[in-house]
Design a protein around this motif. Structure first.
Motif, PDB file in Angstrom:
ATOM      1  N   ARG A 159      36.431  56.978  40.858  1.00  0.00           N
ATOM      2  CA  ARG A 159      37.054  55.797  40.250  1.00  0.00           C
ATOM      3  C   ARG A 159      38.570  55.870  40.393  1.00  0.00           C
ATOM      4  O   ARG A 159      39.225  54.859  40.634  1.00  0.00           O
ATOM      5  CB  ARG A 159      36.692  55.701  38.768  1.00  0.00           C
ATOM      6  CG  ARG A 159      35.270  55.307  38.487  1.00  0.00           C
ATOM      7  CD  ARG A 159      35.019  53.844  38.827  1.00  0.00           C
ATOM      8  NE  ARG A 159      33.683  53.465  38.472  1.00  0.00           N
ATOM      9  CZ  ARG A 159      33.352  52.859  37.321  1.00  0.00           C
ATOM     10  NH1 ARG A 159      34.297  52.545  36.469  1.00  0.00           N
ATOM     11  NH2 ARG A 159      32.108  52.562  37.064  1.00  0.00           N
ATOM     12  N   ALA A 162      39.492  55.009  43.905  1.00  0.00           N
ATOM     13  CA  ALA A 162      39.403  53.562  44.129  1.00  0.00           C
ATOM     14  C   ALA A 162      40.586  52.862  43.458  1.00  0.00           C
ATOM     15  O   ALA A 162      41.204  51.965  44.024  1.00  0.00           O
ATOM     16  CB  ALA A 162      38.093  53.029  43.573  1.00  0.00           C
ATOM     17  N   SER A 165      43.684  53.230  45.459  1.00  0.00           N
ATOM     18  CA  SER A 165      43.472  52.955  46.886  1.00  0.00           C
ATOM     19  C   SER A 165      43.769  54.195  47.737  1.00  0.00           C
ATOM     20  O   SER A 165      44.537  54.120  48.711  1.00  0.00           O
ATOM     21  CB  SER A 165      44.337  51.784  47.355  1.00  0.00           C
ATOM     22  OG  SER A 165      44.061  50.636  46.606  1.00  0.00           O
ATOM     23  N   ALA A 232      35.190  51.302  47.977  1.00  0.00           N
ATOM     24  CA  ALA A 232      36.587  50.887  47.823  1.00  0.00           C
ATOM     25  C   ALA A 232      37.405  51.210  49.077  1.00  0.00           C
ATOM     26  O   ALA A 232      38.628  51.125  49.066  1.00  0.00           O
ATOM     27  CB  ALA A 232      37.194  51.572  46.609  1.00  0.00           C
ATOM     28  N   THR A 234      37.642  54.156  50.551  1.00  0.00           N
ATOM     29  CA  THR A 234      38.142  55.534  50.569  1.00  0.00           C
ATOM     30  C   THR A 234      37.134  56.449  51.274  1.00  0.00           C
ATOM     31  O   THR A 234      35.947  56.421  50.948  1.00  0.00           O
ATOM     32  CB  THR A 234      38.337  56.040  49.118  1.00  0.00           C
ATOM     33  OG1 THR A 234      39.247  55.191  48.442  1.00  0.00           O
ATOM     34  CG2 THR A 234      38.845  57.470  49.075  1.00  0.00           C
ATOM     35  N   PRO A 266      41.027  51.085  52.475  1.00  0.00           N
ATOM     36  CA  PRO A 266      41.224  50.721  51.071  1.00  0.00           C
ATOM     37  C   PRO A 266      41.899  49.364  50.878  1.00  0.00           C
ATOM     38  O   PRO A 266      41.560  48.610  49.980  1.00  0.00           O
ATOM     39  CB  PRO A 266      42.126  51.834  50.533  1.00  0.00           C
ATOM     40  CG  PRO A 266      41.967  52.965  51.456  1.00  0.00           C
ATOM     41  CD  PRO A 266      41.615  52.400  52.788  1.00  0.00           C
ATOM     42  N   ALA A 269      39.354  46.615  51.632  1.00  0.00           N
ATOM     43  CA  ALA A 269      38.316  46.610  50.606  1.00  0.00           C
ATOM     44  C   ALA A 269      38.854  45.981  49.319  1.00  0.00           C
ATOM     45  O   ALA A 269      38.179  45.189  48.666  1.00  0.00           O
ATOM     46  CB  ALA A 269      37.823  48.028  50.343  1.00  0.00           C
ATOM     47  N   ARG A 270      40.085  46.323  48.989  1.00  0.00           N
ATOM     48  CA  ARG A 270      40.680  45.782  47.761  1.00  0.00           C
ATOM     49  C   ARG A 270      40.898  44.278  47.887  1.00  0.00           C
ATOM     50  O   ARG A 270      40.643  43.506  46.976  1.00  0.00           O
ATOM     51  CB  ARG A 270      41.997  46.504  47.492  1.00  0.00           C
ATOM     52  CG  ARG A 270      42.590  46.202  46.158  1.00  0.00           C
ATOM     53  CD  ARG A 270      43.722  47.142  45.847  1.00  0.00           C
ATOM     54  NE  ARG A 270      44.679  46.510  44.973  1.00  0.00           N
ATOM     55  CZ  ARG A 270      44.530  46.387  43.663  1.00  0.00           C
ATOM     56  NH1 ARG A 270      43.475  46.891  43.085  1.00  0.00           N
ATOM     57  NH2 ARG A 270      45.432  45.785  42.929  1.00  0.00           N
ATOM     58  N   TRP A 273      37.683  42.527  47.548  1.00  0.00           N
ATOM     59  CA  TRP A 273      37.274  42.531  46.141  1.00  0.00           C
ATOM     60  C   TRP A 273      37.998  41.408  45.396  1.00  0.00           C
ATOM     61  O   TRP A 273      37.386  40.633  44.661  1.00  0.00           O
ATOM     62  CB  TRP A 273      37.596  43.906  45.555  1.00  0.00           C
ATOM     63  CG  TRP A 273      37.436  44.045  44.080  1.00  0.00           C
ATOM     64  CD1 TRP A 273      36.268  43.965  43.382  1.00  0.00           C
ATOM     65  CD2 TRP A 273      38.469  44.295  43.117  1.00  0.00           C
ATOM     66  NE1 TRP A 273      36.514  44.159  42.041  1.00  0.00           N
ATOM     67  CE2 TRP A 273      37.853  44.361  41.857  1.00  0.00           C
ATOM     68  CE3 TRP A 273      39.851  44.483  43.205  1.00  0.00           C
ATOM     69  CZ2 TRP A 273      38.559  44.601  40.682  1.00  0.00           C
ATOM     70  CZ3 TRP A 273      40.557  44.731  42.035  1.00  0.00           C
ATOM     71  CH2 TRP A 273      39.919  44.782  40.795  1.00  0.00           C
TER      72      TRP A 273
END
Ligand code: GLU
Length: 372
Positions: A159, A162, A165, A232, A234, A266, A269-270, A273
């Motif tokens: 976590r 994530a 990042s 995430a 990573t 990252p 992915a972020r 999201w």
């Protein structure tokens, strides 16, 4: 080349088993010193390192004279409070030899799930890294009860990775990686050097089942952690750390490890999201100047916002609307709706006077923003 060579922002997870002698409750000092050398070497290359370490309970229980075996929740919490002091001290002593500064951060599950607290934790960790410190993270066991605990630092570390990042999460373990079956019981078990993309139920099955009573660590939670991390963007890595000096240098020298390679990085992915999975709680109407700034990759400043709609908290996703009424971007807003309305149209320098405190300069920082 190992994933460690290319990564810039790295999270290293260290379990109690590696760090603490279960009989005496003492830190394996020599081992920690070699880890410190490795971390200093990474920092000297300009890489950012965050440590997630267990060991507070294992260290603390001896100092409170608690018996061997399973402890009750309040005893565990008391042990954690006692042990954390010594744990942090040990890291500071070892990393201090290399002129590195350790920053203790204790987190709970809530800090990674509640968006406002998540953003606070992310900002603090990013600031610490920017200032050159080495964050040392553990679960805040003293206030976390069973219901609200991560319970294992593998998931906590994922976590955290994530949250900031990170490019790479390294889980130092008592085994060198994932096998197709448990190698201690199945002689036909084969080593798995790499897992690309989705972590499928087949991969999860290789980790076996979590034995009752064995709630922490183990391959099951490591795979769960790898799933959180790769989701995430990573890269996650499992390798041997137990009773192995210079565990990070070993990786660079080609030691065996299992690497979980995500589909996205990252940043992507972020952004996915933010763009896809969050329902906007409000709308910020922006002017033409702000529109141009956003298109050229800049942050959204309060001055460019004409009007604020909706009910949102700091950290919520909001839609950004251009002068023609079209949604052009989405982002995580740095202010509550009332504050956002009050500072809208004002210069960043006026924020403190209007709100009575100095918040972020941006209404939405460019890292928290994605154009649609
Ligand atoms: N947070 C606990 C401790 O520091 C350990 C959790 C774990 O072992 O994963 O003692």
């Amino acid at each position: 080349m190992s994933a460690l060579d290319t990564a810039n922002r790295i999270v290293i997870k260290i379990g109690s088993q590696l760090l603490v002698d279960p009989e005496t409750g003492h830190v394996h000092r020599r081992w920690l010193e070699t880890l410190g050398q490795d971390i200093a070497a990474l920092r000297a290359e300009g890489k950012e390192v965050t440590i997630v370490s267990s060991g507070a309970i294992a260290i603390g229980r001896r100092h409170l004279g608690l018996p061997a075996g399973k402890l009750m929740l309040p005893e565990n919490q008391a042990a954690a409070a006692t042990g954390m002091v010594r744990l942090t001290h040990a890291y500071q002593e070892v990393l201090g030899q290399h002129d590195l500064t350790v920053a203790q951060v204790l987190l709970t599950l809530d800090d990674s799930e509640n968006r406002r607290r998540y953003i606070n934790a992310r900002n603090t960790l990013t600031e610490l890294l920017k200032l050159g410190a080495v964050p040392l993270i553990n679960e805040n066991d003293t206030v976390a009860t069973d219901e609200i605990r991560f319970g294992d630092n593998d998931r906590l570390a994922a976590r955290v990775a994530a949250m900031i990042s990170a490019d790479l999460l390294i889980m130092l373990s008592d085994i060198d990686g994932l096998y197709t079956a448990n190698p201690q019981v199945d002689p036909a078990a084969e080593f798995v050097p790499e897992v690309r993309g989705q972590i499928t139920p087949e991969i999860e099955a290789m980790a076996g089942v979590q034995l009752s009573g064995d709630t922490k660590g183990g391959m099951v939670t490591k795979i769960a952690a790898a799933k959180i991390a790769t989701g995430a963007g990573t890269t996650a890595m499992i390798t041997l750390g137990k009773a192995t000096n210079n565990p990070l240098a070993r990786i660079r020298n080609g030691a065996r490890c299992t690497v979980f390679i995500p589909d996205a990085n990252p940043r992507t992915a972020r952004k996915e999201w933010i763009a896809g999975s969050l329902k906007p709680a409000g709308r910020l109407h922006v002017d033409a100047g702000a529109l141009n700034a956003l298109r050229s990759g800049k942050s959204l400043l309060p001055a460019g916002v004409n009007r604020v709609e909706g009910a949102f908290e700091r950290g919520d996703a909001v839609a950004i609307i251009d002068p023609d009424g079209r949604e052009i971007a989405r982002g995580l807003v740095a202010y509550h709706q009332d504050e956002a309305s009050r500072i809208a149209g004002h210069k960043t320098g006026e924020i403190e006077e209007i709100l009575g405190y100095r918040g972020r300069d941006e209404m939405i920082h460019r890292d928290d923003l994605v154009l649609i």
